[in-house]
Design an enzyme around this catalytic site. Structure first.
Site, PDB file in Angstrom:
ATOM      1  N   GLU A 256       0.811  -1.223   0.000  1.00 53.33           N
ATOM      2  CA  GLU A 256       0.000   0.000   0.000  1.00 53.33           C
ATOM      3  C   GLU A 256       0.839   1.265   0.000  1.00 53.33           C
ATOM      4  O   GLU A 256       0.538   2.212  -0.723  1.00 53.33           O
ATOM      5  CB  GLU A 256      -0.945   0.018   1.220  1.00 53.33           C
ATOM      6  CG  GLU A 256      -2.100  -0.974   1.146  1.00 53.33           C
ATOM      7  CD  GLU A 256      -1.737  -2.358   1.646  1.00 53.33           C
ATOM      8  OE1 GLU A 256      -0.578  -2.556   2.091  1.00 53.33           O
ATOM      9  OE2 GLU A 256      -2.600  -3.245   1.597  1.00 53.33           O
TER      10      GLU A 256
ATOM     11  N   HIS B  75      -9.591  -4.555  11.638  1.00 53.55           N
ATOM     12  CA  HIS B  75     -10.301  -4.424  10.360  1.00 53.55           C
ATOM     13  C   HIS B  75     -11.580  -3.598  10.484  1.00 53.55           C
ATOM     14  O   HIS B  75     -12.430  -3.658   9.600  1.00 53.55           O
ATOM     15  CB  HIS B  75     -10.668  -5.805   9.813  1.00 53.55           C
ATOM     16  CG  HIS B  75      -9.529  -6.535   9.171  1.00 53.55           C
ATOM     17  ND1 HIS B  75      -8.514  -7.101   9.895  1.00 53.55           N
ATOM     18  CD2 HIS B  75      -9.236  -6.797   7.877  1.00 53.55           C
ATOM     19  CE1 HIS B  75      -7.656  -7.689   9.072  1.00 53.55           C
ATOM     20  NE2 HIS B  75      -8.072  -7.515   7.837  1.00 53.55           N
TER      21      HIS B  75
HETATM   22  C1  LIG Z   1      -1.852  -4.176   4.807  1.00 54.72           C
HETATM   23  C2  LIG Z   1      -2.909  -5.104   4.338  1.00 54.72           C
HETATM   24  N1  LIG Z   1      -3.287  -5.075   3.037  1.00 54.72           N
HETATM   25  C3  LIG Z   1      -4.240  -5.909   2.587  1.00 54.72           C
HETATM   26  C4  LIG Z   1      -4.843  -6.799   3.437  1.00 54.72           C
HETATM   27  C5  LIG Z   1      -5.928  -7.725   2.916  1.00 54.72           C
HETATM   28  N2  LIG Z   1      -5.378  -9.073   2.781  1.00 54.72           N
HETATM   29  C6  LIG Z   1      -5.524  -9.945   3.793  1.00 54.72           C
HETATM   30  S1  LIG Z   1      -4.738 -11.356   3.472  1.00 54.72           S
HETATM   31  C7  LIG Z   1      -4.199 -10.845   1.978  1.00 54.72           C
HETATM   32  C8  LIG Z   1      -3.386 -11.771   1.134  1.00 54.72           C
HETATM   33  C9  LIG Z   1      -2.110 -12.170   1.799  1.00 54.72           C
HETATM   34  O1  LIG Z   1      -1.505 -13.228   1.137  1.00 54.72           O
HETATM   35  P1  LIG Z   1      -0.229 -13.989   1.672  1.00 54.72           P
HETATM   36  O2  LIG Z   1       0.700 -13.037   2.316  1.00 54.72           O
HETATM   37  O3  LIG Z   1       0.307 -14.787   0.557  1.00 54.72           O
HETATM   38  O4  LIG Z   1      -0.763 -14.936   2.833  1.00 54.72           O
HETATM   39  P2  LIG Z   1      -1.780 -16.169   2.743  1.00 54.72           P
HETATM   40  O5  LIG Z   1      -3.147 -15.567   2.855  1.00 54.72           O
HETATM   41  O6  LIG Z   1      -1.545 -16.872   1.485  1.00 54.72           O
HETATM   42  O7  LIG Z   1      -1.519 -16.976   3.960  1.00 54.72           O
HETATM   43  C10 LIG Z   1      -4.656  -9.557   1.740  1.00 54.72           C
HETATM   44  C11 LIG Z   1      -4.404  -8.801   0.496  1.00 54.72           C
HETATM   45  C12 LIG Z   1      -4.439  -6.782   4.794  1.00 54.72           C
HETATM   46  N3  LIG Z   1      -5.002  -7.598   5.694  1.00 54.72           N
HETATM   47  N4  LIG Z   1      -3.471  -5.962   5.212  1.00 54.72           N
END
Ligand SMILES: Cc1ncc(C[n+]2csc(CCOP(=O)(O)OP(=O)(O)O)c2C)c(N)n1
Ligand SMILES: [Mg+2]
Lengths: 330, 447
Positions: free
Chosen positions: B181, B250
């Protein structure tokens, strides 16, 4: 350039080790399936991210740690907590938002903690836990207490800036932190090739002089062996180390993700050919350590634990309304 | 025997359609097996079995619409010798575990709106689609407008607000970003400095805290610091505030955070017409705009004027319900609660005027003051915390500009002074409600 460890030959895991890993991974799997069911019934609300498919990572890593070593991760945390030995009843009751939950019902799926098990959460902001884990390691170095902090993050989180700010400090100050990137190949609906200019995430520490290693995260013994080497590296004062666990999540990102961004065949292939639990099951049976029947007994025991946790979580009362204003300040 | 129930597949789902059965009576099912496909308002989801057993009956036919969550949809006979399954009480005996989602807003008669030309017809549309249409129309109109953010393109938006934009505009103008972000917000501001008109979507505003430095230090201040040379025509948008049960990290309302900052325009619409008209105005505006949406309103349908280029002016509040006895100010989702409270109060003989602030910076002080001069009483409502909040600002302006007109101290309704809890009961206690607004109005009217 950092040293790169070669994936060592499989150290022989003992019968007891394998049975323990089987049990621990199965507990996570059955627990998560039940959590999914309770979510469907409206007993769990909000976001709920299941760990099914990735069980070997936390179980193998936990086997490489010493008591007192810290663990910190993001929101996909149920498996990490079960692996550290936290009580399934308290975790499930947190999922249902009840007073017997490990955060008294105030945290929910994404925010659980246990000072007793040195589990530091449970964080909802992608990437934030990486700096926090680095800070836990800073405290270990400050106190010189020989503890290591295992800091987990996802392939998607690997693109957050604070990850690299943390890498730099950890390496500069030789902090005892083991970074584990759980590369399950997707961040929500984004496949890693679509988000990352360098998809071999174990190389992401190179410019900070952090050694990295790619590990088969579906093989609990391989994870444990890499974990032992990494923990030893960090504990001995050589600074941080980065393990990239190649793994896979079977379910959608969270309960509301239909996961249309990957093919059914891809998921089926992972389940059929790389399942971490089936893998250990095969090692146990082929090695003459167990039979289908003796493993069924374990299955039954685990199911009973999980069923009991679900019943506990539904029977536990909602938090007292007075809890609304407690824990804001000390 | 185990009943399979209609599952909830998202934090806000209450019902869904049974699109397809993948099992039939007599089939053996195993945990993890996909047994049905269910359509929600956002997606089609596969449902997996948790228990093993043999299907003895399907209770809901394929194609059934609007099946309520927790309705039994099939019956399984357990295999002999397996563990007893957790007993599931019948749905009627079960307490709803999640707080009731706010019902649809009062759809009473449409009030006269000076912004709408006489004879205009109206169409029904969700807030989600209104936002989508606003972006699509502005992208058609101006090739410099592009959309960037996490999951906006291939996934069609985490909340499906950018549905089909990739298909229409291609991946040059609808750009999936990594989860980064701070980086892409800064990149967006840079692109805006070069004259492009980015729409930067934050999956939710909670994640924009990673990027707040670029929003404030770069987007809001550069025009001033450059002596008027460098402008940033950029819109930062996404859902703000509390969704359902997603807990403290959140569930935060950033209205007052951004409303504090000179150089920013801050908009928080309630209905579909304002969502569309204000977003279009925001995209055309030469300043950086913070556009705060609400996830709990995305699926709500409203009537919207069927005119070709629907624009709503920035900086103008809207009187949603005229009244004589008390002024209630609100924005975003709280407008719906305020209108409900007003309806309730009408039944008790209190005639409330409800003002939808719509734009928080610049704040339409004139409309508020005009109203208070008429009603002599003020209640402010906001989802966020009270201290230094939007309500505090409204109260300060009213007390300094209309002090002599006040017959009671202004009162604020807001979230309790604590992070938002996950537990359903604590969450409900923490947030503003129709009851709390009614109570506050009674306090200022001395009832
Ligand atoms: C700073 C932030 N940006 C966006 C999100 C929304 N979000 C939650 S999980 C996620 C994907 C994360 O993927 P990854 O790091 O590969 O972990 P996984 O879910 O595969 O365990 C996103 C975009 C968030 N929680 N925090
Ligand atoms: Mg991932």
């Amino acid at each position: 350039m950092g040293t790169t460890y070669a994936n060592g030959a499989h150290a022989k895991a003992t019968r007891d080790d394998l049975l323990q890993y089987y049990r621990d991974m199965l507990l996570i799997r059955r627990f998560e399936e039940r959590a999914g069911q309770l979510y469907g019934m409206g007993l769990i609300g909000g976001f709920c991210h299941l760990y099914i498919g990735q069980e070997a990572v936390v179980v193998g890593m936990q086997a490489a740690l010493k008591p007192g070593d810290q663990v910190i991760t993001a929101y996909r945390d149920h498996g990490h907590m079960l692996a550290t030995g936290m009580d399934p009843n308290a975790i499930m009751a947190e999922l249902t938002g009840r007073s017997d939950g490990c955060s008294k019902g105030k945290g929910g799926s994404m925010h659980m903690f246990s000072t007793e098990k040195a589990f530091y959460g449970g964080h909802g902001i992608v990437g934030a836990q990486v700096s926090l884990g680095t800070g836990l390691a800073f405290a270990n170095r400050y106190r010189d207490d020989a503890k290591v902090c295992v800091t987990y993050f996802g392939d998607g989180a690997a693109n957050q800036g604070q990850v690299y700010e943390s890498f730099n400090m950890a390496s500069l100050w030789k902090l005892p932190v083991v970074y584990i990137v759980e590369n399950n190949q997707y961040a929500m609906g984004t496949a890693i090739q679509r988000s990352s200019s360098e998809t071999h995430l174990h190389r992401r520490g190179i410019s900070f002089n952090i050694p990295g290693e790619e590990v088969d995260g579906m093989d609990v013994v391989a994870v444990r062996e890499a974990g032992l080497r990494a923990a030893e590296h960090a504990r001995s004062g050589k600074g941080p180390i980065l393990l990239e666990m190649k793994t896979y999540r079977y379910r959608g990102h969270s309960m509301s993700d239909p996961a249309k961004y990957r093919t059914k065949e891809e998921v089926e292939e992972m389940k059929a050919r790389h399942d971490p639990i089936e893998h250990v099951k095969k090692l146990l049976i082929d090695g003459g350590h167990a039979t289908e029947d003796s493993l069924k007994d374990i299955d039954r025991e685990i199911r009973a634990v999980v069923t009991a946790s679900a019943e506990f979580a539904q029977a536990s009362p909602e938090p007292d309304p007075r809890e609304l204003m407690t824990d804001v300040y000390l | 025997m185990t009943q399979i129930l209609m599952p909830a597949l998202s934090p806000t789902m209450e019902e869904g359609n049974l699109a397809k059965w993948l099992i039939k009576p007599g089939d053996k099912v195993e945990p993890g097996q996909v047994i049905a496909e269910i359509e929600t308002d956002k997606a089609t989801m596969e449902v997996e079995a948790v228990d093993e057993g043999v299907v003895s009956e399907l209770l809901v036919a394929e194609g059934a619409q609007g099946v309520k969550v927790n309705t039994p949809i099939a019956v399984l006979k357990g295999e002999g010798g397996t563990q007893p399954e957790m007993s599931v009480p019948p749905p009627s005996a079960r307490q709803p575990a999640r707080p009731p989602t706010p019902a649809s807003p009062p759809q009473g008669g449409r009030e006269e709106d000076p912004e709408v030309p006489a004879g205009t017809t109206f169409v029904k549309i969700t807030v989600r689609d209104a936002l989508r249409d606003a972006m699509a129309e502005e992208m058609r109109r101006d090739p410099d407008v592009f959309l960037m953010g996490e999951e906006v393109a291939q996934y069609q938006g985490a909340y499906k607000v950018s549905r089909e934009l990739l298909q229409e505009f291609g991946d040059k103008r609808v750009v999936d970003t990594p989860i980064t972000e701070h980086g892409f917000a800064g990149l967006g501001v840079g692109a805006a400095m070069a004259g492009l008109k980015p729409i930067v979507e934050f999956m939710t505003w909670n994640f924009a805290m990673q990027a707040i430095d670029q929003i404030i230090n770069s987007a809001a201040k550069t025009l001033y610091m450059s002596g008027g040379q460098i402008k940033s025509s950029i819109v930062f948008r996404g859902p703000n505030g509390a969704a359902a049960r997603v807990a403290a990290q959140h569930s935060q309302d950033y209205s007052s955070w951004y409303a504090h900052v000179p150089g920013l325009i801050v908009i928080a619409p309630y209905d579909a017409a304002d969502a569309k008209g204000l977003l279009k105005s925001a995209i055309r505006n030469p300043n950086p705009v913070v556009f705060l949406e609400h996830e709990m309103l995305y699926g709500t349908e409203f009537e919207i004027p069927d005119v070709k280029d629907w624009l709503v002016p920035i900086g103008k509040a809207k009187i949603r319900r005229p009244g004589a006895d008390v002024t209630i100010t609100a924005h975003s989702r709280m407008v719906g609660l305020a209108l409900k409270a007003a309806e309730h109060l009408a039944g008790e003989g209190i005639d409330a005027e409800v003002i939808d602030l719509r734009t928080l910076r610049p704040l339409d002080t004139a409309t508020i003051i005009g109203s208070v001069k008429k009603t002599n009483r003020l209640v402010t409502v906001e989802e966020g915390w009270g201290q230094s909040g939007v309500g505090a600002e409204v109260c300060a302006r009213v007390t300094s500009e209309a002090f002599d007109y006040l017959d009671a101290p202004p009162t604020r309704v807001h979230q309790v002074d604590a992070p938002l809890a996950y537990a359903a009961n604590l969450e409900a206690l923490a947030l503003p409600s129709v009851e709390k607004i009614v109570e506050a109005v009674k306090a200022v009217t001395y009832r």
